[in-house]
Design an enzyme around this catalytic site. Structure first.
Site, PDB file in Angstrom:
ATOM      1  N   LYS A 118       0.747  -6.341  13.191  1.00  0.00           N
ATOM      2  CA  LYS A 118       0.501  -5.818  14.549  1.00  0.00           C
ATOM      3  C   LYS A 118      -0.771  -6.426  15.147  1.00  0.00           C
ATOM      4  O   LYS A 118      -0.769  -6.904  16.282  1.00  0.00           O
ATOM      5  CB  LYS A 118       0.356  -4.284  14.523  1.00  0.00           C
ATOM      6  CG  LYS A 118       1.560  -3.545  14.013  1.00  0.00           C
ATOM      7  CD  LYS A 118       1.356  -2.039  14.053  1.00  0.00           C
ATOM      8  CE  LYS A 118       0.265  -1.519  13.154  1.00  0.00           C
ATOM      9  NZ  LYS A 118       0.523  -1.703  11.695  1.00  0.00           N
ATOM     10  N   ARG A 168       1.259   6.939  17.073  1.00  0.00           N
ATOM     11  CA  ARG A 168       1.779   6.945  15.708  1.00  0.00           C
ATOM     12  C   ARG A 168       2.451   8.253  15.332  1.00  0.00           C
ATOM     13  O   ARG A 168       2.929   8.405  14.202  1.00  0.00           O
ATOM     14  CB  ARG A 168       0.621   6.742  14.735  1.00  0.00           C
ATOM     15  CG  ARG A 168       0.654   5.388  14.103  1.00  0.00           C
ATOM     16  CD  ARG A 168      -0.535   5.286  13.230  1.00  0.00           C
ATOM     17  NE  ARG A 168      -1.257   4.128  13.640  1.00  0.00           N
ATOM     18  CZ  ARG A 168      -1.766   3.241  12.800  1.00  0.00           C
ATOM     19  NH1 ARG A 168      -1.652   3.417  11.527  1.00  0.00           N
ATOM     20  NH2 ARG A 168      -2.381   2.196  13.242  1.00  0.00           N
ATOM     21  N   ARG A 216      -5.921  -9.139   2.539  1.00  0.00           N
ATOM     22  CA  ARG A 216      -6.588  -9.258   3.847  1.00  0.00           C
ATOM     23  C   ARG A 216      -8.110  -9.188   3.698  1.00  0.00           C
ATOM     24  O   ARG A 216      -8.651  -8.418   2.911  1.00  0.00           O
ATOM     25  CB  ARG A 216      -6.130  -8.117   4.765  1.00  0.00           C
ATOM     26  CG  ARG A 216      -6.959  -8.059   6.044  1.00  0.00           C
ATOM     27  CD  ARG A 216      -6.405  -7.155   7.090  1.00  0.00           C
ATOM     28  NE  ARG A 216      -6.100  -5.822   6.618  1.00  0.00           N
ATOM     29  CZ  ARG A 216      -5.380  -4.950   7.313  1.00  0.00           C
ATOM     30  NH1 ARG A 216      -4.895  -5.272   8.493  1.00  0.00           N
ATOM     31  NH2 ARG A 216      -5.129  -3.755   6.823  1.00  0.00           N
ATOM     32  N   ARG A 220     -11.294  -4.198   3.538  1.00  0.00           N
ATOM     33  CA  ARG A 220     -11.304  -2.839   4.069  1.00  0.00           C
ATOM     34  C   ARG A 220     -11.156  -1.812   2.947  1.00  0.00           C
ATOM     35  O   ARG A 220     -10.385  -2.017   2.015  1.00  0.00           O
ATOM     36  CB  ARG A 220     -10.138  -2.675   5.060  1.00  0.00           C
ATOM     37  CG  ARG A 220     -10.548  -2.804   6.503  1.00  0.00           C
ATOM     38  CD  ARG A 220      -9.373  -2.931   7.433  1.00  0.00           C
ATOM     39  NE  ARG A 220      -8.404  -1.842   7.365  1.00  0.00           N
ATOM     40  CZ  ARG A 220      -7.358  -1.735   8.192  1.00  0.00           C
ATOM     41  NH1 ARG A 220      -7.182  -2.645   9.136  1.00  0.00           N
ATOM     42  NH2 ARG A 220      -6.501  -0.753   8.082  1.00  0.00           N
ATOM     43  N   ARG A 253      -0.141   4.876   3.181  1.00  0.00           N
ATOM     44  CA  ARG A 253      -0.022   4.554   4.613  1.00  0.00           C
ATOM     45  C   ARG A 253       1.416   4.194   4.963  1.00  0.00           C
ATOM     46  O   ARG A 253       1.924   4.563   6.023  1.00  0.00           O
ATOM     47  CB  ARG A 253      -0.979   3.401   4.973  1.00  0.00           C
ATOM     48  CG  ARG A 253      -2.435   3.853   5.073  1.00  0.00           C
ATOM     49  CD  ARG A 253      -3.432   2.733   4.874  1.00  0.00           C
ATOM     50  NE  ARG A 253      -3.293   1.649   5.816  1.00  0.00           N
ATOM     51  CZ  ARG A 253      -3.815   0.430   5.627  1.00  0.00           C
ATOM     52  NH1 ARG A 253      -4.511   0.165   4.536  1.00  0.00           N
ATOM     53  NH2 ARG A 253      -3.645  -0.498   6.523  1.00  0.00           N
TER      54      ARG A 253
HETATM   55  P1  AP5 Z   1      -2.504  -7.467  10.317  1.00  0.00           P
HETATM   56  O1  AP5 Z   1      -2.131  -8.237  11.518  1.00  0.00           O
HETATM   57  O2  AP5 Z   1      -3.917  -7.009  10.191  1.00  0.00           O
HETATM   58  O3  AP5 Z   1      -1.458  -6.266  10.092  1.00  0.00           O
HETATM   59  P2  AP5 Z   1      -1.328  -4.864  10.806  1.00  0.00           P
HETATM   60  O4  AP5 Z   1       0.126  -4.580  10.989  1.00  0.00           O
HETATM   61  O5  AP5 Z   1      -2.200  -4.787  12.002  1.00  0.00           O
HETATM   62  O6  AP5 Z   1      -1.844  -3.959   9.600  1.00  0.00           O
HETATM   63  P3  AP5 Z   1      -2.914  -2.790   9.561  1.00  0.00           P
HETATM   64  O7  AP5 Z   1      -3.178  -2.523   8.091  1.00  0.00           O
HETATM   65  O8  AP5 Z   1      -4.134  -3.106  10.370  1.00  0.00           O
HETATM   66  O9  AP5 Z   1      -2.132  -1.641  10.170  1.00  0.00           O
HETATM   67  P4  AP5 Z   1      -2.360  -0.165   9.977  1.00  0.00           P
HETATM   68  O10 AP5 Z   1      -1.468   0.360  10.990  1.00  0.00           O
HETATM   69  O11 AP5 Z   1      -2.160   0.374   8.601  1.00  0.00           O
HETATM   70  O12 AP5 Z   1      -3.954  -0.016  10.161  1.00  0.00           O
HETATM   71  P5  AP5 Z   1      -4.836   0.328  11.422  1.00  0.00           P
HETATM   72  O13 AP5 Z   1      -6.034  -0.526  11.357  1.00  0.00           O
HETATM   73  O14 AP5 Z   1      -4.028   0.350  12.660  1.00  0.00           O
HETATM   74  O15 AP5 Z   1      -2.114  -8.356   9.036  1.00  0.00           O
HETATM   75  C1  AP5 Z   1      -2.387  -7.886   7.722  1.00  0.00           C
HETATM   76  C2  AP5 Z   1      -2.699  -9.121   6.828  1.00  0.00           C
HETATM   77  O16 AP5 Z   1      -1.538  -9.939   6.727  1.00  0.00           O
HETATM   78  C3  AP5 Z   1      -3.813 -10.009   7.377  1.00  0.00           C
HETATM   79  O17 AP5 Z   1      -4.538 -10.518   6.297  1.00  0.00           O
HETATM   80  C4  AP5 Z   1      -3.061 -11.153   8.090  1.00  0.00           C
HETATM   81  O18 AP5 Z   1      -3.804 -12.336   8.045  1.00  0.00           O
HETATM   82  C5  AP5 Z   1      -1.787 -11.238   7.238  1.00  0.00           C
HETATM   83  N1  AP5 Z   1      -0.601 -11.597   8.032  1.00  0.00           N
HETATM   84  C6  AP5 Z   1      -0.167 -10.983   9.182  1.00  0.00           C
HETATM   85  N2  AP5 Z   1       0.977 -11.529   9.605  1.00  0.00           N
HETATM   86  C7  AP5 Z   1       1.281 -12.511   8.685  1.00  0.00           C
HETATM   87  C8  AP5 Z   1       2.356 -13.440   8.552  1.00  0.00           C
HETATM   88  N3  AP5 Z   1       3.367 -13.461   9.432  1.00  0.00           N
HETATM   89  N4  AP5 Z   1       2.360 -14.275   7.503  1.00  0.00           N
HETATM   90  C9  AP5 Z   1       1.363 -14.259   6.584  1.00  0.00           C
HETATM   91  N5  AP5 Z   1       0.311 -13.416   6.647  1.00  0.00           N
HETATM   92  C10 AP5 Z   1       0.272 -12.543   7.691  1.00  0.00           C
HETATM   93  O19 AP5 Z   1      -5.231   1.835  11.102  1.00  0.00           O
HETATM   94  C11 AP5 Z   1      -6.082   2.162  10.035  1.00  0.00           C
HETATM   95  C12 AP5 Z   1      -6.239   3.663   9.918  1.00  0.00           C
HETATM   96  O20 AP5 Z   1      -6.781   4.201  11.143  1.00  0.00           O
HETATM   97  C13 AP5 Z   1      -4.950   4.450   9.684  1.00  0.00           C
HETATM   98  O21 AP5 Z   1      -4.567   4.471   8.320  1.00  0.00           O
HETATM   99  C14 AP5 Z   1      -5.357   5.835  10.223  1.00  0.00           C
HETATM  100  O22 AP5 Z   1      -6.163   6.526   9.305  1.00  0.00           O
HETATM  101  C15 AP5 Z   1      -6.201   5.479  11.432  1.00  0.00           C
HETATM  102  N6  AP5 Z   1      -5.413   5.363  12.681  1.00  0.00           N
HETATM  103  C16 AP5 Z   1      -5.229   4.263  13.451  1.00  0.00           C
HETATM  104  N7  AP5 Z   1      -4.457   4.541  14.525  1.00  0.00           N
HETATM  105  C17 AP5 Z   1      -4.139   5.852  14.422  1.00  0.00           C
HETATM  106  C18 AP5 Z   1      -3.343   6.730  15.224  1.00  0.00           C
HETATM  107  N8  AP5 Z   1      -2.716   6.313  16.337  1.00  0.00           N
HETATM  108  N9  AP5 Z   1      -3.220   8.022  14.819  1.00  0.00           N
HETATM  109  C19 AP5 Z   1      -3.853   8.474  13.717  1.00  0.00           C
HETATM  110  N10 AP5 Z   1      -4.619   7.700  12.910  1.00  0.00           N
HETATM  111  C20 AP5 Z   1      -4.749   6.387  13.268  1.00  0.00           C
END
Ligand code: AP5
Length: 222
Positions: A8, A83, A122, A155, A166
Site C-alpha cells: 500500500k 480499516r 522491510r 519497525r 496484523r
Molecule cells: P509496504 O509498501 O510498506 O507495504 P504496506 O502494505 O504499506 O504494509 P504496512 O505494513 O505498512 O501496512 P500495515 O497496514 O500493516 O501498516 P501501517 O503502517 O498502515 O511494503 C512492505 C515491504 O515490502 C517494503 O519493504 C517494500 O519495499 C516491499 N515491497 C512492497 N511491494 C513490493 C513488491 N511488489 N515486490 C517486492 N517488494 C515489495 O499501520 C501500522 C499500525 O498502525 C497498525 O498495525 C495499527 O496499529 C495502526 N493503524 C494504522 N492505520 C490504522 C487505522 N486506520 N485504524 C486503526 N489502527 C491503524
C-alpha cells in the site's frame, strides 16, 4: 487497501507522485505522533507494537483532522484508512460534507508467505520515511537511506509474530470494509500485488484507467 505487506505504502507513494495527488498514510501519521513523545503517542505505541488496531475513537479524530489540513484539489489517496466499518462510515460523512466522494477502492493482495517475507525484510528511514527491503529494494549503501543518509530502522511491529496478528486482524476487521464499499456501489479495483513493484504499479494504473477514473479527472496522459 490491502493486508500488511501488500505494498500500500510503496504503490500509493508512486501513484501520488504520478497523478499529483495528496497521499495520506494513517500508519505514518500515527508513527509520527508516537515518536513525538506525547501522552497520546504512548497510548498509540501500546496498540501498534502489539499489532492491534488503534481504537476507532482515537484514529478517526486524528485522520479526519489530517485530511482536512491537506490540499486535495488534485485528489486524495488514502493509505491504511479506513480499516473498520465504523471508520468507513465516519469517513463517508466527513467526505460528504467536504464534497469529496470516494471514487474507487484500490485493493492490493498477495499470498501470506509473500507478505511475511516483505514485512520481515522491510527497513525504513526514520527521518524521511523512505521504505526499503533488504532483498528486493536495498539501499545503495548498507543500511543507510539513499535520500537523506540516515541509518535505517526495522519497525517494532515488523516481527513475524506481530505481522501474523496484523494479518488476522485484516481478515477480521478490514475485509468487511471492502464488502461495505461493494454494497455502497463504490468501484473496487483489484490488483494482484504478487509481482515486482513496477509491475504492480502498472497494474494499478491499468485498473484505474479501465475504471474510467482518469478521463473523469481529465488525466488522460497517465
Ligand atoms: P509496504 O509498501 O510498506 O507495504 P504496506 O502494505 O504499506 O504494509 P504496512 O505494513 O505498512 O501496512 P500495515 O497496514 O500493516 O501498516 P501501517 O503502517 O498502515 O511494503 C512492505 C515491504 O515490502 C517494503 O519493504 C517494500 O519495499 C516491499 N515491497 C512492497 N511491494 C513490493 C513488491 N511488489 N515486490 C517486492 N517488494 C515489495 O499501520 C501500522 C499500525 O498502525 C497498525 O498495525 C495499527 O496499529 C495502526 N493503524 C494504522 N492505520 C490504522 C487505522 N486506520 N485504524 C486503526 N489502527 C491503524
Amino acid at each position: 487497501m490491502g493486508p500488511p505487506g501488500a505494498g500500500k505504502g510503496s504503490v500509493s507513494e508512486r501513484l501520488a507522485d504520478k497523478f499529483g495527488m495528496a497521499h495520506l498514510s494513517s500508519g505514518d501519521i500515527l508513527r509520527a505522533e508516537r515518536s513525538s513523545g506525547s501522552e497520546l503517542g504512548e497510548t498509540l505505541k501500546k496498540y501498534m507494537d502489539a499489532g492491534e488496531l488503534v481504537p476507532d475513537e482515537i484514529v478517526i479524530k486524528i485522520i479526519i483532522k489530517s485530511i482536512s489540513s491537506l490540499d486535495s484539489s488534485k485528489g486524495l489517496l488514502l493509505d491504511g484508512f479506513p480499516r473498520t466499518v465504523i471508520q468507513a462510515k465516519q469517513l463517508d460523512d466527513a467526505l460528504a460534507k467536504a464534497g469529496l466522494p470516494i471514487q474507487a477502492v484500490l485493493l492490493l493482495d498477495a499470498p501470506e508467505e509473500v507478505l511475511l517475507k516483505r514485512i520481515t525484510g522491510r527497513r525504513i528511514c526514520p527521518k524521511c520515511g523512505r521504505v526499503y527491503h533488504i532483498e528486493t529494494m536495498p539501499p545503495a549503501k548498507d543500511n543507510i537511506c539513499d535520500t537523506c543518509g540516515t541509518k535505517l530502522i526495522h519497525r517494532d511491529d515488523d516481527t513475524e509474530q506481530v505481522v501474523r496478528e496484523r494479518i488476522n486482524l485484516y481478515h477480521k476487521e478490514t475485509e468487511p470494509v471492502i464488502e461495505y464499499y461493494r454494497k455502497s456501489g463504490v468501484k473496487i479495483i483489484e490488483v494482484d500485488a504478487d509481482a515486482t513493484i513496477d509491475e504492480v504499479v502498472e497494474r494499478a494504473i491499468e485498473g484505474i484507467r479501465q475504471a474510467n477514473l482518469l478521463e473523469k479527472e481529465g488525466r488522460t496522459s497517465a
